[in-house]
Design an enzyme around this catalytic site. Sequence first.
Site, PDB file in Angstrom:
ATOM      1  N   ARG A  89       7.380   1.926  13.630  1.00  0.00           N
ATOM      2  CA  ARG A  89       7.963   1.319  12.417  1.00  0.00           C
ATOM      3  C   ARG A  89       9.117   0.370  12.742  1.00  0.00           C
ATOM      4  NH1 ARG A  89       5.540   4.291   8.216  1.00  0.00           N
ATOM      5  NH2 ARG A  89       5.083   6.395   8.924  1.00  0.00           N
ATOM      6  N   HIS A 126      12.935  -1.782   2.360  1.00  0.00           N
ATOM      7  CA  HIS A 126      12.306  -0.497   2.634  1.00  0.00           C
ATOM      8  C   HIS A 126      13.175   0.608   2.060  1.00  0.00           C
ATOM      9  CE1 HIS A 126       9.480  -2.406   5.330  1.00  0.00           C
ATOM     10  NE2 HIS A 126      10.505  -3.076   5.838  1.00  0.00           N
ATOM     11  N   LEU A 127      12.542   1.606   1.497  1.00  0.00           N
ATOM     12  CA  LEU A 127      13.272   2.773   0.997  1.00  0.00           C
ATOM     13  C   LEU A 127      13.911   3.535   2.154  1.00  0.00           C
ATOM     14  CD1 LEU A 127      10.323   3.684  -1.262  1.00  0.00           C
ATOM     15  CD2 LEU A 127      12.617   3.519  -2.218  1.00  0.00           C
ATOM     16  N   SER A 128      13.112   3.779   3.175  1.00  0.00           N
ATOM     17  CA  SER A 128      13.597   4.548   4.323  1.00  0.00           C
ATOM     18  C   SER A 128      14.207   3.613   5.361  1.00  0.00           C
ATOM     19  CB  SER A 128      12.432   5.339   4.946  1.00  0.00           C
ATOM     20  OG  SER A 128      11.453   4.441   5.458  1.00  0.00           O
ATOM     21  N   PRO A 154       0.790  -1.228   0.000  1.00  0.00           N
ATOM     22  CA  PRO A 154       0.000   0.000   0.000  1.00  0.00           C
ATOM     23  C   PRO A 154       0.828   1.287   0.000  1.00  0.00           C
ATOM     24  CG  PRO A 154      -0.362  -1.287   2.018  1.00  0.00           C
ATOM     25  CD  PRO A 154       0.426  -2.131   1.078  1.00  0.00           C
ATOM     26  N   ASN A 155       0.334   2.225  -0.763  1.00  0.00           N
ATOM     27  CA  ASN A 155       0.856   3.599  -0.873  1.00  0.00           C
ATOM     28  C   ASN A 155       2.140   3.721  -1.693  1.00  0.00           C
ATOM     29  OD1 ASN A 155      -1.249   4.650   0.797  1.00  0.00           O
ATOM     30  ND2 ASN A 155      -0.192   3.786   2.554  1.00  0.00           N
ATOM     31  N   GLU A 159      12.842  -8.698   2.482  1.00  0.00           N
ATOM     32  CA  GLU A 159      12.091  -7.504   2.917  1.00  0.00           C
ATOM     33  C   GLU A 159      12.909  -6.260   2.608  1.00  0.00           C
ATOM     34  OE1 GLU A 159      11.177  -7.567   7.107  1.00  0.00           O
ATOM     35  OE2 GLU A 159      10.690  -5.428   7.150  1.00  0.00           O
ATOM     36  N   ARG A 185       4.596  11.169  -3.006  1.00  0.00           N
ATOM     37  CA  ARG A 185       4.321  10.881  -1.598  1.00  0.00           C
ATOM     38  C   ARG A 185       5.536  11.249  -0.726  1.00  0.00           C
ATOM     39  NH1 ARG A 185       4.651   4.853   1.012  1.00  0.00           N
ATOM     40  NH2 ARG A 185       3.957   5.484   3.077  1.00  0.00           N
ATOM     41  N   TYR A 230      10.780   9.628   0.866  1.00  0.00           N
ATOM     42  CA  TYR A 230      10.815   8.536  -0.121  1.00  0.00           C
ATOM     43  C   TYR A 230      11.432   8.919  -1.457  1.00  0.00           C
ATOM     44  CZ  TYR A 230       7.701   6.391   3.296  1.00  0.00           C
ATOM     45  OH  TYR A 230       7.178   5.881   4.457  1.00  0.00           O
ATOM     46  N   HIS A 276       4.280  -3.564   9.453  1.00  0.00           N
ATOM     47  CA  HIS A 276       4.153  -3.321  10.892  1.00  0.00           C
ATOM     48  C   HIS A 276       2.825  -3.783  11.458  1.00  0.00           C
ATOM     49  CE1 HIS A 276       7.466  -0.796   9.659  1.00  0.00           C
ATOM     50  NE2 HIS A 276       6.663  -0.026   8.950  1.00  0.00           N
ATOM     51  N   ALA A 330       3.284  -0.207   4.989  1.00  0.00           N
ATOM     52  CA  ALA A 330       2.839  -0.233   6.391  1.00  0.00           C
ATOM     53  C   ALA A 330       2.363  -1.615   6.840  1.00  0.00           C
ATOM     54  CB  ALA A 330       1.738   0.799   6.593  1.00  0.00           C
ATOM     55  N   ASN A 350       8.435  -4.974  -0.696  1.00  0.00           N
ATOM     56  CA  ASN A 350       8.251  -3.802   0.157  1.00  0.00           C
ATOM     57  C   ASN A 350       6.775  -3.802   0.533  1.00  0.00           C
ATOM     58  OD1 ASN A 350       8.028  -1.406   1.487  1.00  0.00           O
ATOM     59  ND2 ASN A 350       9.133  -0.183  -0.044  1.00  0.00           N
ATOM     60  N   ARG A 358      12.984   6.003  12.379  1.00  0.00           N
ATOM     61  CA  ARG A 358      11.758   6.796  12.254  1.00  0.00           C
ATOM     62  C   ARG A 358      10.888   6.621  13.504  1.00  0.00           C
ATOM     63  NH1 ARG A 358       9.168   5.795   6.547  1.00  0.00           N
ATOM     64  NH2 ARG A 358       7.906   7.540   7.307  1.00  0.00           N
ATOM     65  N   ASP A 399       2.031 -14.819   7.755  1.00  0.00           N
ATOM     66  CA  ASP A 399       1.682 -16.238   7.622  1.00  0.00           C
ATOM     67  C   ASP A 399       1.787 -16.698   6.174  1.00  0.00           C
ATOM     68  OD1 ASP A 399       1.267 -16.387  10.321  1.00  0.00           O
ATOM     69  OD2 ASP A 399      -0.919 -16.477  10.209  1.00  0.00           O
TER      70      ASP A 399
HETATM   71  C1  DQA Z   1       8.301   1.799   3.790  1.00  0.00           C
HETATM   72  C2  DQA Z   1       8.367   2.079   5.303  1.00  0.00           C
HETATM   73  C3  DQA Z   1       7.024   1.824   5.956  1.00  0.00           C
HETATM   74  O1  DQA Z   1       7.101   2.091   7.341  1.00  0.00           O
HETATM   75  C4  DQA Z   1       5.967   2.717   5.350  1.00  0.00           C
HETATM   76  O2  DQA Z   1       4.709   2.435   5.907  1.00  0.00           O
HETATM   77  C5  DQA Z   1       5.922   2.632   3.864  1.00  0.00           C
HETATM   78  C6  DQA Z   1       7.184   2.596   3.134  1.00  0.00           C
HETATM   79  C7  DQA Z   1       9.615   2.187   3.076  1.00  0.00           C
HETATM   80  O3  DQA Z   1       9.800   1.734   1.948  1.00  0.00           O
HETATM   81  O4  DQA Z   1      10.429   2.925   3.634  1.00  0.00           O
HETATM   82  O5  DQA Z   1       4.873   2.677   3.249  1.00  0.00           O
HETATM   83  O6  DQA Z   1       8.079   0.421   3.587  1.00  0.00           O
END
Ligand code: DQA
Length: 147
Positions: free
Chosen positions: A110, A99-101, A9-10, A97, A17, A22, A79, A76, A73, A106, A86
């Site tokens: 997170r 993550h960009l950030s 998502p997102n 796994e 965004r 990001y 978390h 959210a 990725n 943070r 599962d």
């Molecule tokens: C994220 C970090 C997550 O905490 C956040 O909810 C995202 C992006 C990242 O790529 O840094 O949507 O996965």
Amino acid sequence: MTILVLNGPNLSRLGKREPNIYGTRTLGDINQSLVQAFKEVAFEFFQSESEGALIEKLFEAEDCGRIQGVVLNAGALTHTSIALRDAIASVKLPVVEVHLSNVFAREPFRRHSFISEVCIGVISGFGETSYHLGVQALLWRIANTAR
Ligand code: DQA
């Protein structure tokens, strides 16, 4: 060698965004950079805002027999989602796994990931390069796993 790059998502909103966190590159830009950088790899890309669609895609990736590993990725859902955890645990495919950030630098919420334990490793904090490192990690794992 076919790798699935799965985004939650997102992440469809990358580029506009929270660019201070990001960056300004879109998900399409990132995907294209992977295709450019890893000529020997065939990529499949999938993004969804929905937990169920991501889980279904993971099962499909395993069942189709075409995919050797997944760069994920989960946004959210990392978390929050025991269902996604599962699902990852239930497939034999290696999942990295990413993550960009740097999620550890943070907000406290997170810092916990439901999925890390069932992934082969975690890469966090390198922007677009996190995806590239994720692909490299998968290639390494696949090359070094006895069949
Ligand atoms: C994220 C970090 C997550 O905490 C956040 O909810 C995202 C992006 C990242 O790529 O840094 O949507 O996965």
